[in-house]
Design an enzyme around this catalytic site. Structure first.
Site, PDB file in Angstrom:
ATOM      1  N   TYR A  71      67.173  12.354  71.517  1.00  0.00           N
ATOM      2  CA  TYR A  71      67.180  11.729  70.192  1.00  0.00           C
ATOM      3  C   TYR A  71      65.977  10.807  70.008  1.00  0.00           C
ATOM      4  O   TYR A  71      65.398  10.734  68.933  1.00  0.00           O
ATOM      5  CB  TYR A  71      68.513  11.020  69.910  1.00  0.00           C
ATOM      6  N   GLN A 105      71.901  18.304  54.915  1.00  0.00           N
ATOM      7  CA  GLN A 105      72.337  18.414  56.310  1.00  0.00           C
ATOM      8  C   GLN A 105      71.336  17.706  57.209  1.00  0.00           C
ATOM      9  O   GLN A 105      71.531  17.600  58.408  1.00  0.00           O
ATOM     10  CB  GLN A 105      72.399  19.902  56.713  1.00  0.00           C
ATOM     11  N   ASN A 106      70.235  17.264  56.620  1.00  0.00           N
ATOM     12  CA  ASN A 106      69.181  16.638  57.425  1.00  0.00           C
ATOM     13  C   ASN A 106      69.543  15.207  57.785  1.00  0.00           C
ATOM     14  O   ASN A 106      70.184  14.498  57.008  1.00  0.00           O
ATOM     15  CB  ASN A 106      67.848  16.665  56.667  1.00  0.00           C
ATOM     16  N   HIS A 123      75.480  15.205  57.739  1.00  0.00           N
ATOM     17  CA  HIS A 123      75.422  15.158  59.209  1.00  0.00           C
ATOM     18  C   HIS A 123      74.957  13.803  59.742  1.00  0.00           C
ATOM     19  O   HIS A 123      74.564  13.709  60.903  1.00  0.00           O
ATOM     20  CB  HIS A 123      74.530  16.295  59.738  1.00  0.00           C
ATOM     21  N   CYS A 131      78.277   2.115  67.493  1.00  0.00           N
ATOM     22  CA  CYS A 131      78.936   1.740  68.746  1.00  0.00           C
ATOM     23  C   CYS A 131      80.119   2.673  69.019  1.00  0.00           C
ATOM     24  O   CYS A 131      80.922   2.944  68.123  1.00  0.00           O
ATOM     25  CB  CYS A 131      79.411   0.289  68.656  1.00  0.00           C
ATOM     26  N   CYS A 134      83.344  -0.283  69.031  1.00  0.00           N
ATOM     27  CA  CYS A 134      83.725  -1.053  67.832  1.00  0.00           C
ATOM     28  C   CYS A 134      83.161  -0.445  66.546  1.00  0.00           C
ATOM     29  O   CYS A 134      83.411  -0.960  65.469  1.00  0.00           O
ATOM     30  CB  CYS A 134      83.295  -2.513  67.965  1.00  0.00           C
ATOM     31  N   CYS A 154      79.321  -5.842  70.954  1.00  0.00           N
ATOM     32  CA  CYS A 154      80.265  -5.782  72.074  1.00  0.00           C
ATOM     33  C   CYS A 154      79.638  -5.232  73.360  1.00  0.00           C
ATOM     34  O   CYS A 154      80.325  -5.058  74.356  1.00  0.00           O
ATOM     35  CB  CYS A 154      81.496  -4.962  71.687  1.00  0.00           C
ATOM     36  N   ALA A 235      59.457  25.628  50.166  1.00  0.00           N
ATOM     37  CA  ALA A 235      60.161  24.674  49.305  1.00  0.00           C
ATOM     38  C   ALA A 235      59.200  23.849  48.459  1.00  0.00           C
ATOM     39  O   ALA A 235      59.393  23.707  47.244  1.00  0.00           O
ATOM     40  CB  ALA A 235      61.027  23.761  50.165  1.00  0.00           C
TER      41      ALA A 235
HETATM   42  P1  OAD Z   1      68.043  25.934  60.296  1.00  0.00           P
HETATM   43  O1  OAD Z   1      66.959  25.706  61.285  1.00  0.00           O
HETATM   44  O2  OAD Z   1      69.241  26.676  60.715  1.00  0.00           O
HETATM   45  O3  OAD Z   1      67.418  26.694  59.041  1.00  0.00           O
HETATM   46  C1  OAD Z   1      66.241  26.285  58.413  1.00  0.00           C
HETATM   47  C2  OAD Z   1      65.993  27.187  57.216  1.00  0.00           C
HETATM   48  O4  OAD Z   1      64.837  26.726  56.545  1.00  0.00           O
HETATM   49  C3  OAD Z   1      65.738  28.657  57.588  1.00  0.00           C
HETATM   50  O5  OAD Z   1      66.563  29.474  56.767  1.00  0.00           O
HETATM   51  C4  OAD Z   1      64.261  28.846  57.272  1.00  0.00           C
HETATM   52  O6  OAD Z   1      63.975  30.160  56.832  1.00  0.00           O
HETATM   53  C5  OAD Z   1      64.037  27.836  56.182  1.00  0.00           C
HETATM   54  N1  OAD Z   1      62.667  27.322  56.034  1.00  0.00           N
HETATM   55  C6  OAD Z   1      61.792  26.986  57.005  1.00  0.00           C
HETATM   56  N2  OAD Z   1      60.664  26.476  56.487  1.00  0.00           N
HETATM   57  C7  OAD Z   1      60.829  26.480  55.138  1.00  0.00           C
HETATM   58  C8  OAD Z   1      60.027  26.070  54.037  1.00  0.00           C
HETATM   59  N3  OAD Z   1      58.819  25.537  54.192  1.00  0.00           N
HETATM   60  N4  OAD Z   1      60.526  26.218  52.791  1.00  0.00           N
HETATM   61  C9  OAD Z   1      61.761  26.758  52.600  1.00  0.00           C
HETATM   62  N5  OAD Z   1      62.556  27.163  53.594  1.00  0.00           N
HETATM   63  C10 OAD Z   1      62.106  27.028  54.846  1.00  0.00           C
HETATM   64  O7  OAD Z   1      68.390  24.501  59.685  1.00  0.00           O
HETATM   65  P2  OAD Z   1      69.691  24.059  58.863  1.00  0.00           P
HETATM   66  O8  OAD Z   1      70.179  25.168  58.009  1.00  0.00           O
HETATM   67  O9  OAD Z   1      69.367  22.780  58.221  1.00  0.00           O
HETATM   68  O10 OAD Z   1      73.303  20.373  62.531  1.00  0.00           O
HETATM   69  O11 OAD Z   1      70.712  23.829  60.042  1.00  0.00           O
HETATM   70  C11 OAD Z   1      71.976  23.329  59.761  1.00  0.00           C
HETATM   71  C12 OAD Z   1      72.444  22.440  60.861  1.00  0.00           C
HETATM   72  O12 OAD Z   1      72.311  23.110  62.121  1.00  0.00           O
HETATM   73  C13 OAD Z   1      71.629  21.177  61.064  1.00  0.00           C
HETATM   74  O13 OAD Z   1      71.984  20.143  60.182  1.00  0.00           O
HETATM   75  C14 OAD Z   1      71.931  20.829  62.482  1.00  0.00           C
HETATM   76  C15 OAD Z   1      71.762  22.193  63.094  1.00  0.00           C
HETATM   77  O14 OAD Z   1      72.383  22.399  64.313  1.00  0.00           O
HETATM   78  C16 OAD Z   1      73.717  19.525  63.471  1.00  0.00           C
HETATM   79  O15 OAD Z   1      72.965  19.045  64.303  1.00  0.00           O
HETATM   80  C17 OAD Z   1      75.163  19.212  63.377  1.00  0.00           C
END
Ligand code: OAD
Length: 256
Positions: A71, A105-106, A123, A131, A134, A154, A235
Site C-alpha cells: 500500500y 471503485q477507485n 472501495h 484503526c 477503535c 489507542c 476516457a
Molecule cells: P480493471 O483493471 O479491472 O479494469 C480497468 C478497465 O479500464 C479495463 O476495462 C480497461 O480496458 C479500461 N481502461 C484502461 N485504460 C483506459 C483508458 N485510458 N480509458 C478508458 N478505459 C480504460 O479495474 P476496475 O474495473 O476498476 O478492487 O477494477 C475493479 C476493482 O477490482 C478495483 O476497484 C479493485 C480491483 O481489484 C479492490 O481492490 C476491492
C-alpha cells in the site's frame, strides 16, 4: 478519430443533455492516463501481484508489514499523480448540472482533487488509514514513514481504509449507490472491467429500470453487452469531446 466514434460521442452527449438524472461509475481506467496502473490486463497489478496475499483481511492478519509495504508503494505512486482531462471533464459535467453523482471503485481520490463534489468511494480511500480496534480514521497527506502505522488514539494497528476482497462494501454506501443507479435515466460507465461485484452490477440496475447505458472503454467489458452507446476510446479523449459538444450546443442555444 473514426467517423463512427464521432457519431457515438454526439449521441452520448445528446443523451446526457436530455437526461434528468445522470450518474457515473468509474474504474481504474479513468486514472490510467494519470499514470496509475489498472488491475487487470497485461500490465495490470493483478498480473504481477497476488490479490489474496495483499488485499484480503487474512493477508493483513498474516503479514501486516507486507500489506502495508504494498500500500505504501501504491500510495507513493498515487500521491505523485494528478487528475487528468477525464477527471476534469467529469467535474464540468457536474457543474453543468448534468452529472448528479459519481460512484467510483477507485481509491486514489483523484475525482475529489479534480473538483467533483458528489462522489461515493465504494472501495474506500488509500489516503486514509483506519484503526483495526477503535476504527479511528487517520487522513494521510503523504505515505506513512514507518510501517505498519499505528493508531494515534489507542496505538493498535492501522489498516488501509479500503475494501478488501471478501469484505462487504459499507451498507450505507451500497444502499445509496443502488438507489442512485435505480433512479438514473442515464448511467455513464468509464474505464471499468465490470467484473468486481457489487459495483459491476450497478449499470444493470439502471438498465432494468429503462435507463440508457453509455460506456467509455478502450476494450469491451462485462458491461458492454448492455451498453446502448459504447465508445471505444480513451476516457480523457471521449469525455473531453462530450463536454465540448454539450458546451457548444448550450452556447448556441443561449445566443439565439
Ligand atoms: P480493471 O483493471 O479491472 O479494469 C480497468 C478497465 O479500464 C479495463 O476495462 C480497461 O480496458 C479500461 N481502461 C484502461 N485504460 C483506459 C483508458 N485510458 N480509458 C478508458 N478505459 C480504460 O479495474 P476496475 O474495473 O476498476 O478492487 O477494477 C475493479 C476493482 O477490482 C478495483 O476497484 C479493485 C480491483 O481489484 C479492490 O481492490 C476491492
Amino acid at each position: 478519430m473514426k467517423k463512427n466514434h464521432e457519431e457515438l460521442i454526439e449521441k452520448a452527449a445528446i443523451a446526457l443533455m436530455k437526461s434528468d438524472f445522470a450518474v457515473g461509475l468509474t474504474g481504474a481506467g479513468i486514472s490510467a492516463e494519470s499514470g496509475i496502473p489498472t488491475f487487470r490486463g497485461k500490465n495490470g497489478l493483478w498480473s504481477k501481484f497476488k490479490a489474496e496475499e495483499l488485499a484480503t483481511p487474512q493477508a493483513f492478519k498474516r503479514n501486516p508489514n507486507l500489506v502495508w509495504e504494498w500500500y505504501k508503494w501504491r500510495m507513493e505512486k498515487i500521491f505523485n499523480t494528478k487528475p487528468n482531462l477525464g477527471h476534469y471533464a467529469l467535474v464540468e459535467l457536474e457543474q453543468l448540472g448534468i452529472l448528479k453523482y459519481i460512484i467510483t471503485q477507485n481509491v486514489d481520490g483523484l475525482h475529489q482533487i479534480a473538483g467533483s463534489k458528489f462522489i461515493i468511494e465504494l472501495h474506500g480511500s488509500i489516503r486514509r488509514g483506519r484503526c483495526i480496534k477503535c476504527r479511528y480514521i487517520v487522513a494521510f497527506d503523504k505515505p506513512p514513514r514507518d510501517i505498519p502505522p499505528r493508531c494515534p488514539e489507542c496505538n493498535n494497528l492501522l489498516r488501509p481504509d479500503v475494501v478488501w476482497f471478501g469484505e462487504p462494501i459499507p451498507e450505507d454506501k451500497l444502499k445509496r449507490a443502488i438507489k442512485l443507479f435505480s433512479i438514473a435515466d442515464v448511467a455513464l460507465i468509464i474505464g471499468t472491467s465490470g467484473v468486481v461485484q457489487p459495483a459491476g452490477y450497478l449499470p444493470y440496475i439502471t438498465k432494468e429500470h429503462g435507463g440508457i447505458i453509455i460506456e467509455i472503454n478502450i476494450r469491451s467489458s462485462a458491461i458492454t453487452s448492455i451498453a446502448d452507446i459504447f465508445i471505444n476510446e480513451k476516457a480523457s479523449y471521449a469525455l473531453t469531446k462530450i463536454v465540448s459538444f454539450i458546451k457548444n450546443k448550450t452556447m448556441k442555444k443561449s445566443s439565439k
